[in-house]
Write a protein that holds these residues in place. Structure first.
Motif, PDB file in Angstrom:
ATOM      1  N   ASN A 104       0.854  -1.184   0.000  1.00  0.00           N
ATOM      2  CA  ASN A 104       0.000   0.000   0.000  1.00  0.00           C
ATOM      3  C   ASN A 104       0.890   1.233   0.000  1.00  0.00           C
ATOM      4  N   SER A 155      -3.948   2.417  -3.870  1.00  0.00           N
ATOM      5  CA  SER A 155      -4.515   3.306  -2.868  1.00  0.00           C
ATOM      6  C   SER A 155      -5.710   2.623  -2.216  1.00  0.00           C
ATOM      7  N   HIS A 191      -8.680  12.211  -3.925  1.00  0.00           N
ATOM      8  CA  HIS A 191      -8.105  10.988  -3.362  1.00  0.00           C
ATOM      9  C   HIS A 191      -8.189   9.894  -4.421  1.00  0.00           C
ATOM     10  N   GLN A 272      -3.631  11.213   4.957  1.00  0.00           N
ATOM     11  CA  GLN A 272      -4.056  10.603   3.701  1.00  0.00           C
ATOM     12  C   GLN A 272      -5.394  11.156   3.218  1.00  0.00           C
ATOM     13  N   TYR A 277      -4.386  13.248  -2.026  1.00  0.00           N
ATOM     14  CA  TYR A 277      -3.675  11.977  -1.884  1.00  0.00           C
ATOM     15  C   TYR A 277      -3.824  11.253  -3.218  1.00  0.00           C
ATOM     16  N   LEU A 279      -2.219   9.103  -6.608  1.00  0.00           N
ATOM     17  CA  LEU A 279      -1.277   8.076  -7.063  1.00  0.00           C
ATOM     18  C   LEU A 279      -0.844   8.342  -8.503  1.00  0.00           C
TER      19      LEU A 279
END
Length: 310
Positions: A104, A155, A191, A272, A277, A279
């Motif tokens: 993760n 994520s 996110h 987070q 947040y 990726l």
């Protein structure tokens, strides 16, 4: 790739992985403590994967050993993960199986900007340091030629089977009944959410590609959504209207966490959620030619995979 595969853990990633491997005609064994994985076409024996010798026996003859374990009690990671991680690495080393780890983003800790594989593992919380240490031990063994290892990092999960372990699926049953829901930390920060099926696809691709070993890969995931947007999208896929979304923040969260241990653990990871947040998955898309499951499809499967309680 070798025909036999051993999957440790039957959470959303382990089950998705087992289904994909069975569909490809492989011989698949999914081990859990209870032996209740029940994936059609796969063997599902009971096994304590932290028992190094028992796990090694189970892994004999397997081409790949997949770590899809996810200790159920969030407060017990420090106790459960070290012997489990040690046994998994030892079993791969003893048997010669490729060791494919489901990771993760915790090892990175708080970051500014999108997370890519070139970032250092610089976690400041106990869970992030634990996950970073697991990868460091496996990478060291790989560099020393003792094992072939790869880790894929996604994520927060969204999809069928995620249930109360997912920030969106945790509140979805109430939202499907039209009730207001409460999310943690923030509802308006972008996110990244990852489909467990996409984690499974990358695990298979990375395990069978010798050039992919020895490093971390990020799971191809859809563009980021806020918690409120993601929940609204899933409700729309179910033919339901949006609901009111409240937010539980400090100091209220601090007070509740005094009597709810899991919230004490989650407060250390508030970074987070209270800021972007995101990726960066460009490397895996380029190398493996993979794309994420379309967001509309993720939302439909999530909506249909969670009972509405009626």
């Amino acid at each position: 790739m070798d025909h036999r595969h051993l999957v440790v853990g039957a959470g959303p990633v382990g089950r998705a992985l087992a289904h994909q491997l069975v569909d490809r005609g492989h011989e698949v064994t999914v081990v859990t403590r209870s032996g209740s994985a029940a994936v059609p076409g796969a063997r599902s024996p009971a096994l304590d994967a932290s028992d190094e010798d028992a796990l090694t026996r189970a892994a004999e003859g397997a081409g790949v050993l997949y770590n899809c374990a996810n200790p159920g009690d969030y407060t017990q990671w420090g106790k459960v993960w070290p012997p489990l991680a040690s046994a998994l690495l030892a079993a791969a080393e003893r048997t010669g199986a490729v060791y494919a780890m489901t990771g993760n983003l915790y090892p990175y800790g708080p970051v500014d900007g999108p997370m890519h594989e070139g970032l250092p593992d610089a976690a400041t919380d106990a869970k992030g340091r634990l996950r970073a240490a697991m990868w460091r031990a496996a990478r060291t063994a790989h560099d020393e030629g003792r094992v072939r290892v790869v880790e894929v990092r996604g994520s927060d999960y969204i999809g069928p089977g995620v249930g109360s372990n997912g920030h969106i699926t945790r509140v979805l049953p109430a939202a499907l009944r039209g009730r207001p829901v409460t999310v943690l930390f923030a509802k308006d920060q972008p996110h990244t959410f990852t489909s467990p099926a996409d984690v499974a696809r990358l695990l298979v691709a990375a395990a069978e590609d010798d050039t992919a070993h020895g490093r971390v890969w990020h799971v191809p995931s859809n563009p980021p959504r806020t918690q409120e947007q993601a929940l609204t999208d899933v409700l729309r896929a179910a033919g339901r209207p949006p609901v009111k979304v409240r937010v539980l923040r400090d100091p209220a969260l601090a007070g509740i966490s005094l009597v709810v241990p899991v919230l004490r653990e989650m407060r250390a990871l508030s970074y987070q959620w209270d800021r972007p947040y995101v990726l960066d998955d460009a490397a895996a898309r380029r190398h493996f030619g993979l794309e994420p499951t379309p967001w509309d499809e993720v939302c439909r499967s999530t909506a249909h995979g969670v009972p509405d309680g009626r």
